[in-house]
Design a protein around this motif. Structure first.
Motif, short mmCIF file in Angstrom:
data_model
loop_
_atom_site.label_atom_id
_atom_site.label_comp_id
_atom_site.label_asym_id
_atom_site.label_seq_id
_atom_site.Cartn_x
_atom_site.Cartn_y
_atom_site.Cartn_z
N UNK A 292 0.83 -1.21 0.00
CA UNK A 292 0.00 0.00 0.00
C UNK A 292 0.87 1.26 0.00
N UNK A 293 2.00 1.18 0.68
CA UNK A 293 2.90 2.33 0.80
C UNK A 293 3.49 2.73 -0.54
N UNK A 294 3.52 1.82 -1.50
CA UNK A 294 4.10 2.14 -2.80
C UNK A 294 3.35 3.26 -3.52
N UNK A 295 2.06 3.43 -3.24
CA UNK A 295 1.29 4.49 -3.91
C UNK A 295 1.77 5.87 -3.46
N UNK A 296 1.77 6.18 -2.16
CA UNK A 296 2.30 7.50 -1.77
C UNK A 296 3.79 7.65 -2.08
N UNK A 297 4.54 6.55 -2.10
CA UNK A 297 5.96 6.65 -2.42
C UNK A 297 6.16 7.08 -3.88
N UNK A 298 5.42 6.46 -4.81
CA UNK A 298 5.51 6.88 -6.21
C UNK A 298 5.05 8.31 -6.38
N UNK A 299 3.99 8.69 -5.69
CA UNK A 299 3.50 10.07 -5.74
C UNK A 299 4.56 11.02 -5.20
N UNK A 383 1.73 10.55 4.77
CA UNK A 383 2.05 11.97 4.95
C UNK A 383 3.55 12.19 5.12
N UNK A 384 4.21 11.33 5.89
CA UNK A 384 5.62 11.56 6.16
C UNK A 384 6.48 11.33 4.92
N UNK A 385 6.12 10.36 4.08
CA UNK A 385 6.96 10.12 2.90
C UNK A 385 6.81 11.24 1.88
N UNK A 386 5.61 11.79 1.73
CA UNK A 386 5.44 12.91 0.80
C UNK A 386 6.15 14.15 1.34
N UNK A 387 6.01 14.41 2.64
CA UNK A 387 6.64 15.61 3.22
C UNK A 387 8.15 15.59 3.04
N UNK A 388 8.77 14.45 3.26
CA UNK A 388 10.23 14.39 3.16
C UNK A 388 10.68 14.53 1.70
N UNK A 389 9.88 14.02 0.75
CA UNK A 389 10.23 14.17 -0.66
C UNK A 389 10.01 15.60 -1.15
N UNK A 390 9.01 16.29 -0.61
CA UNK A 390 8.82 17.70 -0.94
C UNK A 390 10.06 18.50 -0.53
N UNK A 391 10.55 18.25 0.67
CA UNK A 391 11.73 18.96 1.17
C UNK A 391 12.98 18.63 0.36
N UNK A 392 13.06 17.40 -0.16
CA UNK A 392 14.20 17.04 -1.02
C UNK A 392 14.21 17.87 -2.29
N UNK A 393 13.04 18.19 -2.79
CA UNK A 393 12.97 19.04 -3.98
C UNK A 393 13.53 20.42 -3.75
N UNK A 394 13.66 20.82 -2.48
CA UNK A 394 14.23 22.11 -2.10
C UNK A 394 15.67 21.97 -1.63
N UNK A 395 16.28 20.80 -1.85
CA UNK A 395 17.63 20.48 -1.37
C UNK A 395 17.71 20.49 0.15
N UNK A 396 16.58 20.36 0.81
CA UNK A 396 16.55 20.33 2.27
C UNK A 396 16.58 18.87 2.72
N UNK A 397 17.76 18.37 3.01
CA UNK A 397 17.89 16.95 3.34
C UNK A 397 18.51 16.70 4.72
#
Length: 467
Positions: A292-299, A383-397
């Motif tokens: 199930x987690x693969x859906x938000x991960x791909x998103x 929620x947590x996987x999308x939030x962390x990927x959003x921040x990666x798009x800002x080079x915030x790692x």
């Protein structure tokens, strides 16, 4: 190439939803298919018996954290390439991909001798000697997936940044088919092949990843839209600035992935202390939750690209629309899976274990209970996987890495260890600890994205866009 860059120029929430969906749905299906590769292994190992399933679970629980450490580092190719596209610096895309391959090769060479010692690692963790020996038998072959596997991270990141996600889907679907046939032939000795059991599963996994990597690389080198990048031209020429930039941005990503997957790996160790049935049940519940987690991960992977494009173009509104659109979509989907896992867990468990088999009955009952608990943290996990990927798009790692380390290991793991004691809640307590760690990370990471302007995360001087 202008058509690729112009995709980030659309305005409005409806436009963002369409763009995100167009980029994300092949990645979502590809992630589901990628997980199906492991699901096939788990199902067929389960057909061999609970002890084979337990041994395979221990092996992959040890291997996956280090694979994702390397994969996370290499995956920094995606935000760096997307930012270069957004700023119309095409040369930096080519530089990033080539050095991504360099990084992948180096990491594989470093990790291989470490993973080779899997039996000693498991014995040091108090695992059953027989299961540790079986896990080593599997891993001494599967370890060679590091080379094509990390190469896949680089190719997927490159093609995702360019918006070409359907080829990733097609290659992964073919991989699922190839792995299923390979497992059936090599694990059980069909079609004239020898019965290799766990070794057969490992061989099939390595060959499948090799074919998938070769498919994506060939596509990028021959398709008229992408061959202009010449990603292998002057391959041996060093580009140290970009090489170290991949490590600088990617190492926190890799450590974040390793922290999360490591939390689940240690949970498997805790389950191993509770017995083979508990460990097999944990493997089944975790596989269902992971599917199930693969859906938000791909998103989320698509969101990194969307945010990176807007960041490179200097559009703060675009960053906000991309992030919040994906957060709503991810939590909405995970709400549905939460309801399913809570109400009909046995439907999913039957795919892996036969309740009519006396040897599997205990594991079947425990798996249903674990999966019901897993349903409770589906929403925060998305929620947590999308939030962390959003921040990666800002080079915030770096800061998200520290948040993950604290949430998983200072919040989740102590609770899992304390409540997972056999004299307390056992396996149920372990899963409660996992849910608590994920909830903490979801809240803090989402708040960080919401405060991105106050924290200076949208300052374009944080980008690396050399001429």
């Amino acid at each position: 190439m202008n058509s690729i860059v112009s995709e980030q120029a659309g305005s409005g929430w409806a436009s963002e939803l369409r763009a995100t969906f167009s980029l994300a749905w092949p990645l979502v299906v590809a992630q589901v298919a990628q997980n199906a590769l492991f699901t096939t292994d788990v199902i067929m190992m389960g057909w061999l018996g609970p002890e084979y399933l337990a041994a395979g679970t221990l092996a992959t629980a040890t291997f996956n954290p280090v694979l994702l450490l390397g994969g996370g580092i290499v995956s920094s190719v995606a935000p760096l390439a997307a930012q270069a596209l957004g700023a119309r610096q095409i040369r930096n895309v080519r530089r990033t991909v080539r050095q991504g391959f360099w990084v992948a090769i180096l990491i594989a060479l470093i990790l291989l001798p470490i993973v080779w010692q899997v039996r000693h690692i498991l014995l040091a963790m108090g695992q059953d000697p027989q299961l540790a020996a079986m896990a080593q038998e599997y891993m001494h072959i599967a370890v060679f997936v590091l080379f094509p596997g990390l190469g896949l991270f680089a190719m997927r990141s490159f093609l995702s940044a360019l918006g070409s996600t359907r080829i990733i889907l097609y290659a992964t679907l073919f991989g699922v088919f190839l792995n299923a046939i390979g497992n059936y032939a090599l694990i059980f000795g069909h079609f004239g092949f020898p019965r290799l059991e766990l070794r057969g599963a490992a061989i099939s996994t390595v060959l499948t990843n090799l074919v998938m990597f070769g498919t994506l690389l060939t596509y990028a080198l021959t398709h008229r839209r992408y061959r202009r990048f010449h990603i292998l031209a002057r391959f041996w020429r060093p580009d140290w600035a970009r090489f170290w930039e991949i490590f600088r941005i990617g190492t926190p990503i890799g450590l974040t992935l390793m922290a999360e997957v490591g939390m689940f790996a240690v949970a498997a160790i805790f389950m191993g202390w509770l017995g083979t049935s508990a460990l097999a049940a944990h493997a089944v519940a975790l596989q269902c939750a992971s599917f199930a987690f693969m859906v938000p991960l791909g998103l989320a992977q698509a969101t990194t690209v969307r945010v990176g494009l807007s960041f490179g173009a200097g559009s703060n509104q675009g960053i906000g629309r991309a992030g919040w659109t994906s957060l709503v979509l991810a939590t909405g989907f995970m709400t549905i899976t939460c309801i399913l896992f809570l109400t009909v867990p046995s439907v999913f468990v039957r795919l892996f274990l036969d309740p009519g088999d006396p040897a599997s009955l205990t594991a079947f009952m425990m798996a249903g209970t674990f999966l019901a608990i897993a349903g409770l943290f589906q929403i925060v996990d998305g929620a947590q996987v999308v939030a962390v990927h959003v921040l990666r798009g800002l080079n915030d790692t770096k800061i998200p890495m520290l948040i993950a380390l604290f949430g998983y290991w200072c919040v989740g793991m102590p609770i899992a260890w304390f409540l997972g004691n056999e004299d307390r809640l056992g396996g149920v307590g372990v899963w409660i600890g996992l849910a608590t760690g994920l909830t903490f990370c979801a809240i803090v990471l989402t708040a960080r994205f919401a405060l991105r302007e106050r924290l200076g995360l949208v300052d374009r001087r944080r980008m690396v866009l050399s001429a």
